[in-house]
Design a protein around this motif. Structure first.
Motif, PDB file in Angstrom:
ATOM      1  N   SER A 101      43.473  99.827 -12.232  1.00  0.00           N
ATOM      2  CA  SER A 101      44.657 100.708 -12.899  1.00  0.00           C
ATOM      3  C   SER A 101      45.641  99.750 -13.596  1.00  0.00           C
ATOM      4  O   SER A 101      46.431 100.183 -14.260  1.00  0.00           O
ATOM      5  N   SER A 102      45.874  98.520 -13.636  1.00  0.00           N
ATOM      6  CA  SER A 102      46.557  97.529 -14.172  1.00  0.00           C
ATOM      7  C   SER A 102      46.155  97.319 -15.418  1.00  0.00           C
ATOM      8  O   SER A 102      46.967  96.562 -16.256  1.00  0.00           O
ATOM      9  N   ILE A 103      44.922  97.650 -15.736  1.00  0.00           N
ATOM     10  CA  ILE A 103      44.497  97.355 -17.271  1.00  0.00           C
ATOM     11  C   ILE A 103      44.429  98.653 -18.106  1.00  0.00           C
ATOM     12  O   ILE A 103      43.705  99.517 -17.673  1.00  0.00           O
ATOM     13  N   PRO A 104      45.364  98.552 -19.330  1.00  0.00           N
ATOM     14  CA  PRO A 104      45.166  99.568 -20.099  1.00  0.00           C
ATOM     15  C   PRO A 104      44.024 100.362 -20.479  1.00  0.00           C
ATOM     16  O   PRO A 104      43.110  99.540 -20.990  1.00  0.00           O
ATOM     17  N   ALA A 105      43.725 101.244 -20.668  1.00  0.00           N
ATOM     18  CA  ALA A 105      42.425 102.023 -21.077  1.00  0.00           C
ATOM     19  C   ALA A 105      42.270 101.815 -22.620  1.00  0.00           C
ATOM     20  O   ALA A 105      43.314 102.186 -23.196  1.00  0.00           O
ATOM     21  N   GLY A 106      41.095 101.726 -22.981  1.00  0.00           N
ATOM     22  CA  GLY A 106      40.587 101.692 -24.459  1.00  0.00           C
ATOM     23  C   GLY A 106      41.140 100.399 -25.200  1.00  0.00           C
ATOM     24  O   GLY A 106      41.109 100.442 -26.403  1.00  0.00           O
ATOM     25  N   LYS A 107      41.771  99.514 -24.331  1.00  0.00           N
ATOM     26  CA  LYS A 107      42.588  98.291 -25.247  1.00  0.00           C
ATOM     27  C   LYS A 107      41.549  97.161 -25.343  1.00  0.00           C
ATOM     28  O   LYS A 107      41.682  96.144 -25.796  1.00  0.00           O
ATOM     29  N   ILE A 108      40.505  97.090 -24.671  1.00  0.00           N
ATOM     30  CA  ILE A 108      39.521  96.037 -24.468  1.00  0.00           C
ATOM     31  C   ILE A 108      38.211  96.247 -24.831  1.00  0.00           C
ATOM     32  O   ILE A 108      37.608  97.147 -24.078  1.00  0.00           O
ATOM     33  N   ASP A 109      37.629  95.601 -25.874  1.00  0.00           N
ATOM     34  CA  ASP A 109      36.172  95.567 -26.024  1.00  0.00           C
ATOM     35  C   ASP A 109      35.338  94.453 -25.083  1.00  0.00           C
ATOM     36  O   ASP A 109      35.881  93.315 -24.999  1.00  0.00           O
ATOM     37  N   ILE A 110      34.130  94.824 -25.022  1.00  0.00           N
ATOM     38  CA  ILE A 110      33.166  93.999 -24.212  1.00  0.00           C
ATOM     39  C   ILE A 110      31.870  93.530 -25.005  1.00  0.00           C
ATOM     40  O   ILE A 110      31.497  94.703 -25.435  1.00  0.00           O
ATOM     41  N   THR A 111      31.858  92.261 -25.138  1.00  0.00           N
ATOM     42  CA  THR A 111      30.534  91.743 -25.462  1.00  0.00           C
ATOM     43  C   THR A 111      29.764  90.845 -24.471  1.00  0.00           C
ATOM     44  O   THR A 111      30.567  89.838 -24.009  1.00  0.00           O
ATOM     45  N   VAL A 112      28.675  90.766 -24.427  1.00  0.00           N
ATOM     46  CA  VAL A 112      27.914  90.105 -23.184  1.00  0.00           C
ATOM     47  C   VAL A 112      26.768  89.415 -23.925  1.00  0.00           C
ATOM     48  O   VAL A 112      25.932  90.035 -24.836  1.00  0.00           O
ATOM     49  N   GLU A 113      26.687  88.062 -23.924  1.00  0.00           N
ATOM     50  CA  GLU A 113      25.371  87.247 -24.591  1.00  0.00           C
ATOM     51  C   GLU A 113      25.334  86.263 -23.592  1.00  0.00           C
ATOM     52  O   GLU A 113      25.773  85.154 -23.155  1.00  0.00           O
ATOM     53  N   ASN A 114      24.044  86.339 -23.179  1.00  0.00           N
ATOM     54  CA  ASN A 114      23.259  85.419 -22.314  1.00  0.00           C
ATOM     55  C   ASN A 114      24.008  85.280 -21.030  1.00  0.00           C
ATOM     56  O   ASN A 114      24.296  84.238 -20.439  1.00  0.00           O
ATOM     57  N   GLY A 115      24.599  86.485 -20.431  1.00  0.00           N
ATOM     58  CA  GLY A 115      25.337  86.326 -19.125  1.00  0.00           C
ATOM     59  C   GLY A 115      26.821  86.176 -19.371  1.00  0.00           C
ATOM     60  O   GLY A 115      27.565  86.172 -18.293  1.00  0.00           O
ATOM     61  N   TRP A 116      27.268  85.457 -20.420  1.00  0.00           N
ATOM     62  CA  TRP A 116      28.803  85.419 -20.868  1.00  0.00           C
ATOM     63  C   TRP A 116      29.198  86.359 -21.223  1.00  0.00           C
ATOM     64  O   TRP A 116      28.782  87.104 -22.241  1.00  0.00           O
ATOM     65  N   VAL A 117      30.414  86.945 -20.872  1.00  0.00           N
ATOM     66  CA  VAL A 117      31.323  88.104 -21.112  1.00  0.00           C
ATOM     67  C   VAL A 117      32.430  87.769 -21.860  1.00  0.00           C
ATOM     68  O   VAL A 117      33.338  86.853 -21.546  1.00  0.00           O
ATOM     69  N   TYR A 118      32.426  88.431 -23.186  1.00  0.00           N
ATOM     70  CA  TYR A 118      33.432  88.207 -23.929  1.00  0.00           C
ATOM     71  C   TYR A 118      34.552  89.252 -24.232  1.00  0.00           C
ATOM     72  O   TYR A 118      33.855  90.535 -24.502  1.00  0.00           O
ATOM     73  N   LEU A 119      35.753  89.034 -23.918  1.00  0.00           N
ATOM     74  CA  LEU A 119      36.778  90.152 -24.030  1.00  0.00           C
ATOM     75  C   LEU A 119      37.766  89.993 -25.206  1.00  0.00           C
ATOM     76  O   LEU A 119      38.171  89.144 -25.402  1.00  0.00           O
ATOM     77  N   THR A 120      37.752  91.065 -26.024  1.00  0.00           N
ATOM     78  CA  THR A 120      38.706  91.201 -27.147  1.00  0.00           C
ATOM     79  C   THR A 120      39.583  92.477 -27.160  1.00  0.00           C
ATOM     80  O   THR A 120      39.121  93.229 -26.593  1.00  0.00           O
ATOM     81  N   GLY A 121      40.584  92.144 -27.963  1.00  0.00           N
ATOM     82  CA  GLY A 121      41.507  93.281 -28.018  1.00  0.00           C
ATOM     83  C   GLY A 121      42.722  93.080 -27.977  1.00  0.00           C
ATOM     84  O   GLY A 121      43.250  91.644 -27.987  1.00  0.00           O
TER      85      GLY A 121
END
Length: 230
Positions: A101-121
């Motif tokens: 609930s502390s994270i705003p909805a729809g503001k963060i994009d997720i990319t995963v490569e070889n187990g690494w998670v990249y958060l953008t937004g």
């Protein structure tokens, strides 16, 4: 010896404290992690079976008096029964962000490569960026989390920033407020002074980021040793 004169720990003493701290941590096999200490800089090496164990080890070491910096070369290797595809990790990460609930909805994009998670937004607050990272780093299969492209967009103008940061320091049990000086220039806060551990330095930075209007914190606090009195 004069009062307030500081006696620095030797690298051998710091290494012993690090090994004892690793042994104390639950769920971590200290024999899997090698330790090298040089001029107060601790290098951790080895292999663990989850990202959260790696994070826990590094965090614990930063709280040890005398540690000036931590360099980690810990690898993560999951057993075959616990391996996850990037698609599975991405789905689990999306759910984790949605449920927090502390994270705003729809503001963060997720990319995963070889187990690494990249958060953008973009998020409005430093604590939201931190919450997003915490939400996904515990997920099975995650090898690391990168939030460098998750931008903090402040919309509140700075007002009495110094007073608010000082009060935040005073409320925290982890910060010795009297050893820290605060300089404010527009949306930028500069922290100076001395503290006794990396953890205390990082907690001061976190507190400063929570003040309205703060976009950047220059953490120039020096980590020094606890004084010994005689």
């Amino acid at each position: 010896m004069k009062a307030n004169e500081e006696i620095p720990k030797t690298d051998a003493e710091i290494k012993n404290d690090v090994l004892e701290e690793l042994e104390w941590l639950p769920d971590i096999d200290e024999t899997e992690i090698g330790v090298i200490v040089e001029d107060g800089t601790v290098t951790l090496m080895g292999v663990v079976d989850s990202y959260i164990k790696k994070v826990a080890a590094v965090k614990a070491i930063k709280g040890i008096a005398g540690v000036r910096a931590v360099a980690e070369n810990i690898d993560i290797k999951y057993g075959n029964a616990y391996k996850k595809t990037d698609k599975e990790i991405a789905k689990a990460a999306a759910n984790a962000l949605e449920w927090n609930s502390s994270i705003p909805a729809g503001k963060i994009d997720i990319t995963v490569e070889n187990g690494w998670v990249y958060l953008t937004g973009e998020v409005k607050w430093k604590h939201q960026k931190h919450a997003a990272k915490k939400a996904v780093e515990n997920l099975l299969g995650v090898k690391g989390v990168n939030t460098n492209s998750l931008i903090i967009e402040k919309t509140v103008q700075p007002s009495e920033v110094t007073d608010q940061i000082v009060k935040a320091f005073e409320r925290s049990a982890d910060i010795e407020a009297k050893g820290i000086r605060i300089l404010v220039d527009g949306h930028t806060v500069q922290l100076k002074g001395r503290v006794h551990s990396i953890k205390e330095k990082e907690e001061a930075e976190k507190a400063a980021y929570k003040a309205p209007g703060v976009r950047e914190v220059k953490n120039d606090i020096t980590v020094q040793f606890y004084p010994v009195y005689s």
